[in-house]
Design a protein around this motif. Structure first.
Motif, PDB file in Angstrom:
ATOM      1  N   GLU A 164      40.472  29.796  48.868  1.00  0.00           N
ATOM      2  CA  GLU A 164      39.540  28.774  48.411  1.00  0.00           C
ATOM      3  C   GLU A 164      39.053  29.146  47.019  1.00  0.00           C
ATOM      4  O   GLU A 164      39.031  30.317  46.643  1.00  0.00           O
ATOM      5  N   ILE A 165      38.696  28.132  46.250  1.00  0.00           N
ATOM      6  CA  ILE A 165      38.062  28.338  44.958  1.00  0.00           C
ATOM      7  C   ILE A 165      36.648  27.786  45.048  1.00  0.00           C
ATOM      8  O   ILE A 165      36.452  26.602  45.332  1.00  0.00           O
ATOM      9  N   VAL A 166      35.679  28.658  44.845  1.00  0.00           N
ATOM     10  CA  VAL A 166      34.268  28.285  44.967  1.00  0.00           C
ATOM     11  C   VAL A 166      33.646  28.254  43.579  1.00  0.00           C
ATOM     12  O   VAL A 166      33.838  29.177  42.784  1.00  0.00           O
ATOM     13  N   ARG A 167      32.901  27.186  43.316  1.00  0.00           N
ATOM     14  CA  ARG A 167      32.248  27.024  42.014  1.00  0.00           C
ATOM     15  C   ARG A 167      30.734  26.962  42.207  1.00  0.00           C
ATOM     16  O   ARG A 167      30.152  25.872  42.264  1.00  0.00           O
ATOM     17  N   PRO A 168      30.092  28.117  42.345  1.00  0.00           N
ATOM     18  CA  PRO A 168      28.638  28.130  42.579  1.00  0.00           C
ATOM     19  C   PRO A 168      27.888  27.533  41.402  1.00  0.00           C
ATOM     20  O   PRO A 168      28.264  27.700  40.242  1.00  0.00           O
ATOM     21  N   GLY A 169      26.802  26.831  41.729  1.00  0.00           N
ATOM     22  CA  GLY A 169      26.005  26.186  40.693  1.00  0.00           C
ATOM     23  C   GLY A 169      24.922  27.064  40.108  1.00  0.00           C
ATOM     24  O   GLY A 169      24.399  26.770  39.035  1.00  0.00           O
ATOM     25  N   ASP A 170      24.559  28.138  40.812  1.00  0.00           N
ATOM     26  CA  ASP A 170      23.544  29.055  40.303  1.00  0.00           C
ATOM     27  C   ASP A 170      23.728  30.416  40.969  1.00  0.00           C
ATOM     28  O   ASP A 170      24.654  30.613  41.776  1.00  0.00           O
ATOM     29  N   ARG A 171      22.834  31.335  40.646  1.00  0.00           N
ATOM     30  CA  ARG A 171      22.983  32.698  41.159  1.00  0.00           C
ATOM     31  C   ARG A 171      22.835  32.757  42.669  1.00  0.00           C
ATOM     32  O   ARG A 171      23.552  33.524  43.345  1.00  0.00           O
ATOM     33  N   ASP A 172      21.940  31.964  43.252  1.00  0.00           N
ATOM     34  CA  ASP A 172      21.761  31.978  44.701  1.00  0.00           C
ATOM     35  C   ASP A 172      23.019  31.497  45.414  1.00  0.00           C
ATOM     36  O   ASP A 172      23.428  32.070  46.438  1.00  0.00           O
ATOM     37  N   GLU A 173      23.635  30.449  44.877  1.00  0.00           N
ATOM     38  CA  GLU A 173      24.878  29.951  45.485  1.00  0.00           C
ATOM     39  C   GLU A 173      25.992  30.976  45.332  1.00  0.00           C
ATOM     40  O   GLU A 173      26.845  31.127  46.216  1.00  0.00           O
ATOM     41  N   LEU A 174      25.993  31.692  44.210  1.00  0.00           N
ATOM     42  CA  LEU A 174      26.976  32.748  44.009  1.00  0.00           C
ATOM     43  C   LEU A 174      26.814  33.830  45.060  1.00  0.00           C
ATOM     44  O   LEU A 174      27.796  34.254  45.696  1.00  0.00           O
TER      45      LEU A 174
END
Length: 431
Positions: free
Chosen positions: A18-28
């Motif tokens: 999967e390729i994940v594109r977090p929107g901020d540090r918490d999502e990362l």
């Protein structure tokens, strides 16, 4: 459908789970914890400008493109905190609006700041370090979701994170030590190669930024000298810039390279033609615009750093190997310099360095050439650029880095379960 990731050249590709594109540090942090809990390895993709397999993974790939832009800036101190996914070109424009600049940069500005420091990317300057040497702090998210502020309080952690190959965790932000904006004068002149190599160290010492390009089958070198000057920028006209940067440095280079690929026997003559087309010129502009060049012709690359005093001899040996073996390589050899620094895995770790880069046009055989170059560099205790092709292993690399074991202890501390690893990291850093 599984997405395929590929690098800039197109010769490194993988199919992550999967390729994940977090929107901020918490999502990362959440994405990393989720992947680790599922037993998936985590890879971090920048802009794909590495020629190695550094970013590749069959597990979870993190695209940090959304973690970009300025987080905090102090113009007086020059400290600027930016998101890890910030592209250098965008960073340079932001710094310009603040009246600031990076003191040194490479000649490509399409990388992310995190990718550039993780691989030891550098510019040229006898008294100046690589990009990671301009880092004051690293914000790192580890496999347990913790956020570490590596600001030098524990020196070995920060010195490990500055050039880490992504093997310690995911960088979420970087604090840079910037300088006041400045103007550079760049003068390009074709000169006899032997004269340039004979005076290599003197030239490197006399100029703020010095480098050269030379075709193995030609006898000249294009010398680039950049120095700080007072006064306002005097950028080239649009037509002059287009003629040099696009027509000569890209279209002509691309056409000659394609011809050489189709007709390898013509490469020596094509090289001499390309060297003859390399004209002199002068540019006075703001620093980032003088550092960066347009790169449209795709290639693969190897680069080694050797003790600076051995640079000219090593380059001569590479040229001699190409000529004596009549090897079909059209792309020029590039030589740059950098000051020593203290990042644990920096190719310039605690020694002033001459960098020698060799290239091969996309689609042409490169391995015999690169293997021969690596054998030459080995005799000078050469260290590879982490983002460019090489054949080293942890066993062969460990003796070349005085603080190799310190990095391994930091790796054991921050990523004991080796969540942030892949085949490349396992090969060059060990399991």
């Amino acid at each position: 459908m599984t997405a395929t990731w590929r690098n800039w050249t197109g010769d490194q590709r993988c199919a992550p789970r999967e390729i994940v594109r977090p929107g901020d540090r918490d999502e990362l942090a959440a994405a990393i914890v989720k992947a680790a809990a599922a037993g998936h390895k985590v890879g971090i993709a920048g802009s794909g400008h590495s020629f190695t397999e550094a970013a590749m993974t069959d597990g979870t790939m993190l695209d940090l493109g959304a973690l970009a832009g300025t987080i905090d800036a102090d113009v007086e101190s020059g400290l600027v905190k930016v998101g890890a996914g910030t592209i250098l070109a965008e960073l340079n424009q932001t710094l310009h609006t603040l009246g600031l600049a990076m003191e040194n940069l490479g000649d490509i500005d399409r990388q992310t700041i995190a990718g550039a420091i993780a691989t030891g990317t550098h510019g040229t300057g006898a008294k100046l370090g690589n990009i990671s040497a301009q880092v004051a702090a690293v914000e790192l998210v580890t496999a347990d979701g913790r956020v570490h502020q590596l600001d030098g309080t524990v020196p070995e952690l920060q010195r490990a994170a500055r050039v880490s190959l992504g093997a310690l965790g995911a960088i979420s932000a970087v604090t840079l030590r910037c300088v006041r904006s400045f103007v550079l004068e760049r003068i390009d002149t074709p000169q006899p190669r032997e004269e340039v190599l004979d005076s290599f160290e003197q030239r490197a010492a006399e100029h703020d930024h010095f480098e050269l390009f030379t075709f193995p089958y030609a006898d000249s070198a294009l010398v680039l000298e950049r120095n700080r000057v007072q006064g306002p920028p005097r950028p080239r006209g649009r037509f002059a810039a287009y003629l040099n940067d696009i027509v000569l440095e890209n279209w002509a280079l691309g056409a000659l390279s394609a011809t050489g690929r189709a007709l390898p026997r013509a490469i020596p003559a094509l090289s001499r033609l390309a060297a003859a087309l390399a004209s002199g010129g002068k540019t006075v502009d703001r620093s980032d615009r003088v550092f960066a060049s347009e790169r449209r012709v795709r290639f693969t690359e190897m680069e080694y750093g050797v003790p600076r005093e051995h640079g000219p001899e090593a380059a001569r040996r590479v040229i001699e190997w190409v000529r004596s073996n009549r090897y079909p390589v059209f792309f020029p050899i590039e030589m740059r310099v950098a000051a020593g620094d203290d990042a644990l895995l920096s190719p310039s770790h605690r020694r002033d360095t001459a960098y020698i880069a060799v290239h091969q046009y996309r689609g042409m055989e490169w391995r015999p050439y690169f293997e021969a170059v690596e054998a030459i560099m080995r005799e000078y205790d050469g260290r590879p650029h982490w983002g460019k092709r090489h054949f080293q292993t942890a066993t062969t690399l460990a003796p070349r880095y005085p603080e190799w074991e310190t990095f391994q202890r930091v790796r054991d501390q921050l990523d004991p379960d080796r969540v942030f690893t892949n085949e490349y990291a396992a090969r060059v850093l060990g399991e």
